[in-house]
Scaffold this motif. Sequence first.
Motif, PDB file in Angstrom:
ATOM      1  N   ASP A 500       0.838  -1.197   0.000  1.00  0.00           N
ATOM      2  CA  ASP A 500       0.000   0.000   0.000  1.00  0.00           C
ATOM      3  C   ASP A 500       0.875   1.250   0.000  1.00  0.00           C
ATOM      4  OD1 ASP A 500       0.854   0.530   2.664  1.00  0.00           O
ATOM      5  OD2 ASP A 500      -0.838  -0.569   3.500  1.00  0.00           O
ATOM      6  N   LEU A 520      -2.869  10.630   2.222  1.00  0.00           N
ATOM      7  CA  LEU A 520      -3.955   9.736   1.842  1.00  0.00           C
ATOM      8  C   LEU A 520      -5.276  10.296   2.362  1.00  0.00           C
ATOM      9  CD1 LEU A 520      -4.604   6.974   0.487  1.00  0.00           C
ATOM     10  CD2 LEU A 520      -4.497   5.971   2.777  1.00  0.00           C
ATOM     11  N   THR A 522      -9.685   9.797   2.334  1.00  0.00           N
ATOM     12  CA  THR A 522     -10.804   8.890   2.060  1.00  0.00           C
ATOM     13  C   THR A 522     -12.070   9.657   1.700  1.00  0.00           C
ATOM     14  OG1 THR A 522     -11.329   8.833   4.424  1.00  0.00           O
ATOM     15  CG2 THR A 522      -9.880   7.088   3.557  1.00  0.00           C
ATOM     16  N   GLN A 523     -12.035  10.982   1.846  1.00  0.00           N
ATOM     17  CA  GLN A 523     -13.174  11.809   1.474  1.00  0.00           C
ATOM     18  C   GLN A 523     -12.683  13.019   0.704  1.00  0.00           C
ATOM     19  OE1 GLN A 523     -15.218  12.788   5.112  1.00  0.00           O
ATOM     20  NE2 GLN A 523     -16.067  10.722   5.381  1.00  0.00           N
ATOM     21  N   GLU A 526     -11.376  15.904   2.830  1.00  0.00           N
ATOM     22  CA  GLU A 526     -10.061  15.566   3.384  1.00  0.00           C
ATOM     23  C   GLU A 526      -8.971  15.774   2.325  1.00  0.00           C
ATOM     24  OE1 GLU A 526      -7.938  11.758   5.674  1.00  0.00           O
ATOM     25  OE2 GLU A 526      -9.959  11.576   4.824  1.00  0.00           O
ATOM     26  N   SER A 544      -4.899   1.647  -4.235  1.00  0.00           N
ATOM     27  CA  SER A 544      -5.471   0.304  -4.189  1.00  0.00           C
ATOM     28  C   SER A 544      -4.367  -0.720  -4.390  1.00  0.00           C
ATOM     29  CB  SER A 544      -6.529   0.133  -5.278  1.00  0.00           C
ATOM     30  OG  SER A 544      -6.884  -1.241  -5.413  1.00  0.00           O
ATOM     31  N   MET A 574     -13.146   8.084  -8.272  1.00  0.00           N
ATOM     32  CA  MET A 574     -13.799   6.979  -7.555  1.00  0.00           C
ATOM     33  C   MET A 574     -14.823   6.277  -8.445  1.00  0.00           C
ATOM     34  SD  MET A 574     -12.409   6.727  -4.565  1.00  0.00           S
ATOM     35  CE  MET A 574     -13.509   6.007  -3.347  1.00  0.00           C
ATOM     36  N   ASP A 587      -8.181   1.842  -0.752  1.00  0.00           N
ATOM     37  CA  ASP A 587      -7.726   2.419   0.519  1.00  0.00           C
ATOM     38  C   ASP A 587      -8.048   3.898   0.610  1.00  0.00           C
ATOM     39  OD1 ASP A 587      -6.621  -0.022   1.229  1.00  0.00           O
ATOM     40  OD2 ASP A 587      -4.683   0.459   0.325  1.00  0.00           O
ATOM     41  N   GLY A 588      -8.319   4.537  -0.499  1.00  0.00           N
ATOM     42  CA  GLY A 588      -8.582   5.972  -0.540  1.00  0.00           C
ATOM     43  C   GLY A 588      -7.964   6.567  -1.784  1.00  0.00           C
TER      44      GLY A 588
END
Length: 726
Positions: A500, A520, A522-523, A526, A544, A574, A587-588
Amino acid sequence: MASTPHLPASRGLDALFAPRSIAVVGASHDIRRIRGRLLKLLIDGGFGGPVHPVNPSRAQIQGLRAYPSVRDLPEPVDLALIAVAADQVMEVLAECEQRGVRAAAVLSAGANGVPVGERLQDQVAAFARRTGIRVLGPNAEGFIDATTGLLATFSPTIETLPPRREDGTRGGISIVSQSGAMAFALYSRAHAEHVPVRHLVSTGNESDVELLEVVDHLIARGGSRAILLFVEGLHHPERLAPVAARAADAGVPLVVAKVGRSTAGQRAAVSHTAHLTGADTAYDAAFRRHGVIRVDDPEQMLAVAAAASAGMWPQGRRVAIVTTSGGAGGWAADICEQAGLDVPAFDEAFKRELARVVPDYGSTENPVDVTARVAEDGGSTLLAILARLGEASGIDIGLVIMSLVAPGRITSIEPELKALMAQAKRPLLFHSPGAASPDERAALARVGTAHVELRSFAFAMRALDDYRLFRERRQGRHGAASTDRTRPAMPRLAGQGPLDIAATRALLDAWHVPMPPESLATQADEAVRAAEAMGWPVVLKIASPDIAHKTEAGGVALDLRDADAVRTAFERVMASVAAKAPCARIDGIQVQKMMPPGREMVVGTVNDPDFGPMVMLGLGGIYVEVLRDVVFALAPLDAGEARGMVDRLAARALLDGVRGQPAADVDALVGLLVAVSELAAAGAGEIAEMDLNPVLVYPAGQGAVVVDALIVPQPPAMQAQDKQRS
């Protein structure tokens, strides 16, 4: 410099290659048969010790008393030459053990298609391990030692072309081959070129004694000016480094023709680096690392052998060409320069000196055109020019081009040319545009030089000068103080796919591999906060472990310059990945500072099962698999080796700056290569592949940075195999 010690595995070979007594098992009175020719050549060669034929059907064979079996020999012999039916070999070897025989050469060949473990070579290998008796073969064609008259072979080539003795003007070379046919083919070519062969060994199926052991033994014996090797594959590739080091210490070039395929690149590969690894890439890299001269054909091999045999060691690449034909000289000059040699202009003082002997209608430029006068004046013009060439500055190699089709041109000046050659300070070789007379070739050999073809001449001189430079670099490395810095401990890597982002970054940071700022997310919000903290513009990349090539999945968005652009790109990436790789673990999204444009390169590593980790360098970006301008070297690298990789790129000139572009920071690229190679070496049992693509190299003094990285761990099963080998 400390010498390289003998390989422990090469012990015990004196009984095989320097025996005091020999038994010929299966000997025949019929010299037309292999078993009869084997005994005849041994007798005719003049071997000085007792020879005992073994055959239950005769009391006397070829004038020697014969014995029914090895058990009946009057004394324990050093060497048994075994030439019986394959199904009788193991019984004979058992008798050798009982009678105290110290070594054996099995010339018999086992049947093909037998399962592994049941083949003759497997049975012989088990016997050798159990007893400690050294065994050559099976399926070997034997060996010769011209220095002692030991002709332990059945080859009709030796019967037709007996070994030539060294005469002082030529030193001996040795031949070691896994193919018996190729061993004696090379021998016959060397014989035709008047190159004395000191030793020849056909190793056959190598159930026990293998090629590199033989090479190590011959280096220890001394006297070989070069060792020619025909290799299908190395059974113990880990022995190459110490054997090649011993050869380099002794100043004996190893000249290798390698055929067949290694196991590199035959497994499924994830990275560009592994995809670009050819079948023979690891052997190429290993030979280059250890100063082994690799040849493409017998002509190249024999040209190197002839030059080494005559003591023709170039101290540079500047060639002076003397010719009776301007056209031939121009052709030779083109070939030399294509091979990486230089044909420089002479200085004015030397041209004035040449003008004293070159006819007015000739030329004192390089190539020197002496016209056909050399055929009319008994060679006095040629000798005068060669004498001046011997004193000229700025020249490393001399090449004389003249017709040697008709006998007499060299033989008529042989004493004078021999005296001149004895004083020569640089290689001086001859080429005939037409087929050279055998008498003229022989005369050239007697005076201490050789006839060469143009392309093989250019190859040999370049190869031997490369070998000189290798030895100088090697001595420099041995003499230099160690500058090794403290390196971090290599962590255990787990998993079946690529690491990762966090683990990849941690490894590259620990080995000081430069990368841009990144984070990194995830949103989307962020990601915006991360971008604002590192500064605009930024790049978004899908994170990923299941997506090795992000662009193909729509997982990259470039040059994002504000918060709205980041939010929009986040959702787009995404959605694209969900559509194109619905089963991928996500993973983000990696938010990375977008770096300014630079020269795109790719750097990677792959772990070869024979030679360990290799580093790859090439033109990067999307073109790496299209242009395939890539070079490989074994890890770890020092700065000189890393710079050598850069210099071997076909696109090397791009790094120097073209069409007004600034020169790239090659020093920074070299430093990055060294760091990556140290990581690859430390992770030899943990890392299967690395792919750093693109690596952006900025103008001189501005550094280099890895923009994207992929690291694939070794699968657990491979890690276990690596531990067993170590």
